[in-house]
Design a protein around this motif. Structure first.
Motif, PDB file in Angstrom:
ATOM      1  N   ASP A  90      27.291 -87.682  76.058  1.00  0.00           N
ATOM      2  CA  ASP A  90      27.012 -87.377  74.654  1.00  0.00           C
ATOM      3  C   ASP A  90      26.960 -85.884  74.364  1.00  0.00           C
ATOM      4  O   ASP A  90      26.814 -85.470  73.219  1.00  0.00           O
ATOM      5  CB  ASP A  90      25.719 -88.052  74.187  1.00  0.00           C
ATOM      6  CG  ASP A  90      24.485 -87.536  74.912  1.00  0.00           C
ATOM      7  OD1 ASP A  90      24.610 -86.628  75.750  1.00  0.00           O
ATOM      8  OD2 ASP A  90      23.386 -88.061  74.641  1.00  0.00           O
ATOM      9  N   SER A  91      27.083 -85.051  75.406  1.00  0.00           N
ATOM     10  CA  SER A  91      27.118 -83.599  75.176  1.00  0.00           C
ATOM     11  C   SER A  91      28.539 -83.064  75.114  1.00  0.00           C
ATOM     12  O   SER A  91      28.747 -81.863  74.950  1.00  0.00           O
ATOM     13  CB  SER A  91      26.353 -82.862  76.287  1.00  0.00           C
ATOM     14  OG  SER A  91      27.054 -82.894  77.517  1.00  0.00           O
ATOM     15  N   LEU A  92      29.520 -83.953  75.225  1.00  0.00           N
ATOM     16  CA  LEU A  92      30.925 -83.556  75.198  1.00  0.00           C
ATOM     17  C   LEU A  92      31.565 -83.990  73.884  1.00  0.00           C
ATOM     18  O   LEU A  92      31.411 -85.139  73.468  1.00  0.00           O
ATOM     19  CB  LEU A  92      31.692 -84.213  76.348  1.00  0.00           C
ATOM     20  CG  LEU A  92      31.390 -83.710  77.759  1.00  0.00           C
ATOM     21  CD1 LEU A  92      32.008 -84.648  78.790  1.00  0.00           C
ATOM     22  CD2 LEU A  92      31.932 -82.304  77.948  1.00  0.00           C
ATOM     23  N   PRO A  93      32.305 -83.104  73.210  1.00  0.00           N
ATOM     24  CA  PRO A  93      33.087 -83.541  72.055  1.00  0.00           C
ATOM     25  C   PRO A  93      34.064 -84.636  72.492  1.00  0.00           C
ATOM     26  O   PRO A  93      34.441 -84.708  73.668  1.00  0.00           O
ATOM     27  CB  PRO A  93      33.833 -82.271  71.631  1.00  0.00           C
ATOM     28  CG  PRO A  93      33.016 -81.151  72.184  1.00  0.00           C
ATOM     29  CD  PRO A  93      32.439 -81.672  73.467  1.00  0.00           C
ATOM     30  N   PRO A  94      34.486 -85.506  71.565  1.00  0.00           N
ATOM     31  CA  PRO A  94      35.317 -86.653  71.930  1.00  0.00           C
ATOM     32  C   PRO A  94      36.560 -86.321  72.738  1.00  0.00           C
ATOM     33  O   PRO A  94      36.967 -87.086  73.606  1.00  0.00           O
ATOM     34  CB  PRO A  94      35.693 -87.262  70.569  1.00  0.00           C
ATOM     35  CG  PRO A  94      34.600 -86.829  69.655  1.00  0.00           C
ATOM     36  CD  PRO A  94      34.163 -85.468  70.130  1.00  0.00           C
ATOM     37  N   THR A  95      37.180 -85.174  72.485  1.00  0.00           N
ATOM     38  CA  THR A  95      38.428 -84.850  73.177  1.00  0.00           C
ATOM     39  C   THR A  95      38.238 -83.841  74.302  1.00  0.00           C
ATOM     40  O   THR A  95      39.214 -83.403  74.902  1.00  0.00           O
ATOM     41  CB  THR A  95      39.452 -84.278  72.185  1.00  0.00           C
ATOM     42  OG1 THR A  95      38.901 -83.107  71.567  1.00  0.00           O
ATOM     43  CG2 THR A  95      39.792 -85.301  71.114  1.00  0.00           C
ATOM     44  N   ALA A  96      36.992 -83.475  74.583  1.00  0.00           N
ATOM     45  CA  ALA A  96      36.751 -82.416  75.575  1.00  0.00           C
ATOM     46  C   ALA A  96      36.756 -82.966  76.987  1.00  0.00           C
ATOM     47  O   ALA A  96      36.376 -84.099  77.240  1.00  0.00           O
ATOM     48  CB  ALA A  96      35.416 -81.741  75.308  1.00  0.00           C
ATOM     49  N   LYS A  97      37.222 -82.130  77.913  1.00  0.00           N
ATOM     50  CA  LYS A  97      37.087 -82.432  79.328  1.00  0.00           C
ATOM     51  C   LYS A  97      35.710 -81.975  79.784  1.00  0.00           C
ATOM     52  O   LYS A  97      35.069 -81.148  79.137  1.00  0.00           O
ATOM     53  CB  LYS A  97      38.173 -81.708  80.119  1.00  0.00           C
ATOM     54  CG  LYS A  97      39.572 -82.206  79.858  1.00  0.00           C
ATOM     55  CD  LYS A  97      40.575 -81.474  80.723  1.00  0.00           C
ATOM     56  CE  LYS A  97      40.378 -81.803  82.186  1.00  0.00           C
ATOM     57  NZ  LYS A  97      41.410 -81.162  83.045  1.00  0.00           N
ATOM     58  N   PRO A  98      35.239 -82.500  80.917  1.00  0.00           N
ATOM     59  CA  PRO A  98      33.994 -81.975  81.472  1.00  0.00           C
ATOM     60  C   PRO A  98      34.127 -80.493  81.801  1.00  0.00           C
ATOM     61  O   PRO A  98      35.211 -79.917  81.728  1.00  0.00           O
ATOM     62  CB  PRO A  98      33.811 -82.808  82.745  1.00  0.00           C
ATOM     63  CG  PRO A  98      34.610 -84.042  82.525  1.00  0.00           C
ATOM     64  CD  PRO A  98      35.771 -83.604  81.684  1.00  0.00           C
ATOM     65  N   GLN A  99      32.992 -79.901  82.161  1.00  0.00           N
ATOM     66  CA  GLN A  99      32.968 -78.465  82.481  1.00  0.00           C
ATOM     67  C   GLN A  99      34.152 -78.073  83.357  1.00  0.00           C
ATOM     68  O   GLN A  99      34.405 -78.679  84.383  1.00  0.00           O
ATOM     69  CB  GLN A  99      31.674 -78.139  83.214  1.00  0.00           C
ATOM     70  CG  GLN A  99      31.622 -76.715  83.740  1.00  0.00           C
ATOM     71  CD  GLN A  99      30.428 -76.502  84.629  1.00  0.00           C
ATOM     72  OE1 GLN A  99      29.308 -76.607  84.181  1.00  0.00           O
ATOM     73  NE2 GLN A  99      30.666 -76.194  85.893  1.00  0.00           N
ATOM     74  N   THR A 100      34.896 -77.055  82.935  1.00  0.00           N
ATOM     75  CA  THR A 100      36.065 -76.630  83.687  1.00  0.00           C
ATOM     76  C   THR A 100      36.071 -75.119  83.813  1.00  0.00           C
ATOM     77  O   THR A 100      35.184 -74.421  83.335  1.00  0.00           O
ATOM     78  CB  THR A 100      37.364 -77.061  82.967  1.00  0.00           C
ATOM     79  OG1 THR A 100      37.468 -76.328  81.746  1.00  0.00           O
ATOM     80  CG2 THR A 100      37.382 -78.551  82.680  1.00  0.00           C
ATOM     81  N   ALA A 101      37.117 -74.609  84.449  1.00  0.00           N
ATOM     82  CA  ALA A 101      37.240 -73.171  84.630  1.00  0.00           C
ATOM     83  C   ALA A 101      37.248 -72.421  83.303  1.00  0.00           C
ATOM     84  O   ALA A 101      36.932 -71.236  83.254  1.00  0.00           O
ATOM     85  CB  ALA A 101      38.507 -72.861  85.425  1.00  0.00           C
ATOM     86  N   SER A 102      37.621 -73.082  82.199  1.00  0.00           N
ATOM     87  CA  SER A 102      37.662 -72.399  80.910  1.00  0.00           C
ATOM     88  C   SER A 102      36.284 -71.912  80.486  1.00  0.00           C
ATOM     89  O   SER A 102      36.169 -71.033  79.627  1.00  0.00           O
ATOM     90  CB  SER A 102      38.236 -73.325  79.830  1.00  0.00           C
ATOM     91  OG  SER A 102      37.413 -74.454  79.652  1.00  0.00           O
ATOM     92  N   GLU A 103      35.228 -72.479  81.059  1.00  0.00           N
ATOM     93  CA  GLU A 103      33.881 -72.029  80.717  1.00  0.00           C
ATOM     94  C   GLU A 103      33.691 -70.556  81.057  1.00  0.00           C
ATOM     95  O   GLU A 103      32.888 -69.865  80.448  1.00  0.00           O
ATOM     96  CB  GLU A 103      32.825 -72.870  81.442  1.00  0.00           C
ATOM     97  CG  GLU A 103      31.416 -72.565  80.958  1.00  0.00           C
ATOM     98  CD  GLU A 103      30.354 -73.354  81.673  1.00  0.00           C
ATOM     99  OE1 GLU A 103      30.435 -73.479  82.898  1.00  0.00           O
ATOM    100  OE2 GLU A 103      29.416 -73.828  81.006  1.00  0.00           O
ATOM    101  N   THR A 104      34.443 -70.062  82.025  1.00  0.00           N
ATOM    102  CA  THR A 104      34.323 -68.656  82.414  1.00  0.00           C
ATOM    103  C   THR A 104      34.837 -67.720  81.335  1.00  0.00           C
ATOM    104  O   THR A 104      34.587 -66.520  81.386  1.00  0.00           O
ATOM    105  CB  THR A 104      35.102 -68.386  83.719  1.00  0.00           C
ATOM    106  OG1 THR A 104      36.501 -68.588  83.482  1.00  0.00           O
ATOM    107  CG2 THR A 104      34.645 -69.310  84.832  1.00  0.00           C
ATOM    108  N   GLU A 105      35.536 -68.246  80.347  1.00  0.00           N
ATOM    109  CA  GLU A 105      36.144 -67.407  79.318  1.00  0.00           C
ATOM    110  C   GLU A 105      35.261 -67.245  78.086  1.00  0.00           C
ATOM    111  O   GLU A 105      35.603 -66.470  77.190  1.00  0.00           O
ATOM    112  CB  GLU A 105      37.493 -67.993  78.916  1.00  0.00           C
ATOM    113  CG  GLU A 105      38.484 -68.097  80.082  1.00  0.00           C
ATOM    114  CD  GLU A 105      39.739 -68.860  79.725  1.00  0.00           C
ATOM    115  OE1 GLU A 105      39.844 -69.309  78.561  1.00  0.00           O
ATOM    116  OE2 GLU A 105      40.611 -69.016  80.593  1.00  0.00           O
ATOM    117  N   VAL A 106      34.143 -67.958  78.030  1.00  0.00           N
ATOM    118  CA  VAL A 106      33.324 -67.917  76.814  1.00  0.00           C
ATOM    119  C   VAL A 106      32.067 -67.090  76.985  1.00  0.00           C
ATOM    120  O   VAL A 106      31.348 -66.867  76.004  1.00  0.00           O
ATOM    121  CB  VAL A 106      32.954 -69.345  76.356  1.00  0.00           C
ATOM    122  CG1 VAL A 106      34.196 -70.137  76.018  1.00  0.00           C
ATOM    123  CG2 VAL A 106      32.125 -70.064  77.402  1.00  0.00           C
TER     124      VAL A 106
END
Length: 225
Positions: A90-106
């Motif tokens: 429930d903490s993920l938007p409907p189309t989002a993948k789980p935590q990924t490498a992209s988290e390093t960019e935010v």
């Protein structure tokens, strides 16, 4: 006396310190290597704690379930001695993948942080998760993103309190749980019912283990993951 409660943004500075101190012997020395310490605006230890605190704040605002264990002192004050952060369906938007490498960019990344090492670690975690669980990864599970305990407060059952609390909630939602463990955490997770899945993996030069917890099923119930 120890008590567990939901974390707030105001807890982030203390959580950042505990995260830094918890992972000092393992991932911290890889992410904040000695050869980059001279780049720190203040000092590398302070930068790491601030980076971890800022990341914790962002994740709380993103809906990641975060809990702390506090030690309630005789004078009525309390001190945070451990924390856990979970990514849940429930903490993920409907189309989002789980935590990924992209988290390093935010996040704002401090100069003393090895950005290539961070991206490599997150990327490897994503690959291992997909290899272990399939394309959906842990998107239908409770995923323990991080567990940290003040090193001066070990052997008080703090980590156990935090993990059990998450597993109890996962079970109520009829969900399994997943994590990637350090060697220090593997024993605790095994005691709580997690089992290693796949081979040992190396994040940097530190061994890690993908581990899966399957909640007890009731006869005839629908399985969600």
């Amino acid at each position: 006396m120890l008590a567990l409660r939901e974390a707030t943004v105001a807890d982030s500075p203390r959580i950042g310190v505990i995260g830094r101190d918890s992972f000092g012997p393992t991932l911290s020395r890889i992410l904040f290597p000695a050869h980059l310490h001279h780049l720190a605006r203040t000092d590398a230890a302070t930068e790491e704690a601030e980076w971890r605190a800022a990341r914790n704040t962002r994740r709380i605002k993103d809906g990641k379930k975060t809990y702390v264990v506090v030690d309630k002192l005789e004078d009525g004050s309390e001190q945070i001695v451990g924390y856990a952060q979970w990514e849940t369906p429930d903490s993920l938007p409907p189309t989002a993948k789980p935590q990924t490498a992209s988290e390093t960019e935010v996040d704002v990344l401090p100069p003393s942080l090895d950005q290539d090492a961070l991206k490599e670690i997150f990327g490897l975690m994503e690959v291992v998760t997909e290899q272990t669980l399939g394309k959906e990864g842990h998107s239908q599970m409770w995923y323990l993103m991080i567990l940290g305990v003040d090193p001066t407060q070990k052997r008080r059952g703090i980590g156990k309190m935090l993990v059990k609390h998450g597993l109890e909630q996962a079970a109520r939602e009829k969900r399994d749980a997943f994590l990637i463990a350090t060697p220090e955490g593997k024993y605790l997770y095994s005691l709580l019912g997690f089992e290693q899945v796949g081979e040992e993996i190396a994040l940097g030069d530190v061994a890690h283990y993908a581990m899966l917890w399957k909640r007890p099923r009731e006869e005839g119930e629908e399985v969600l993951n």
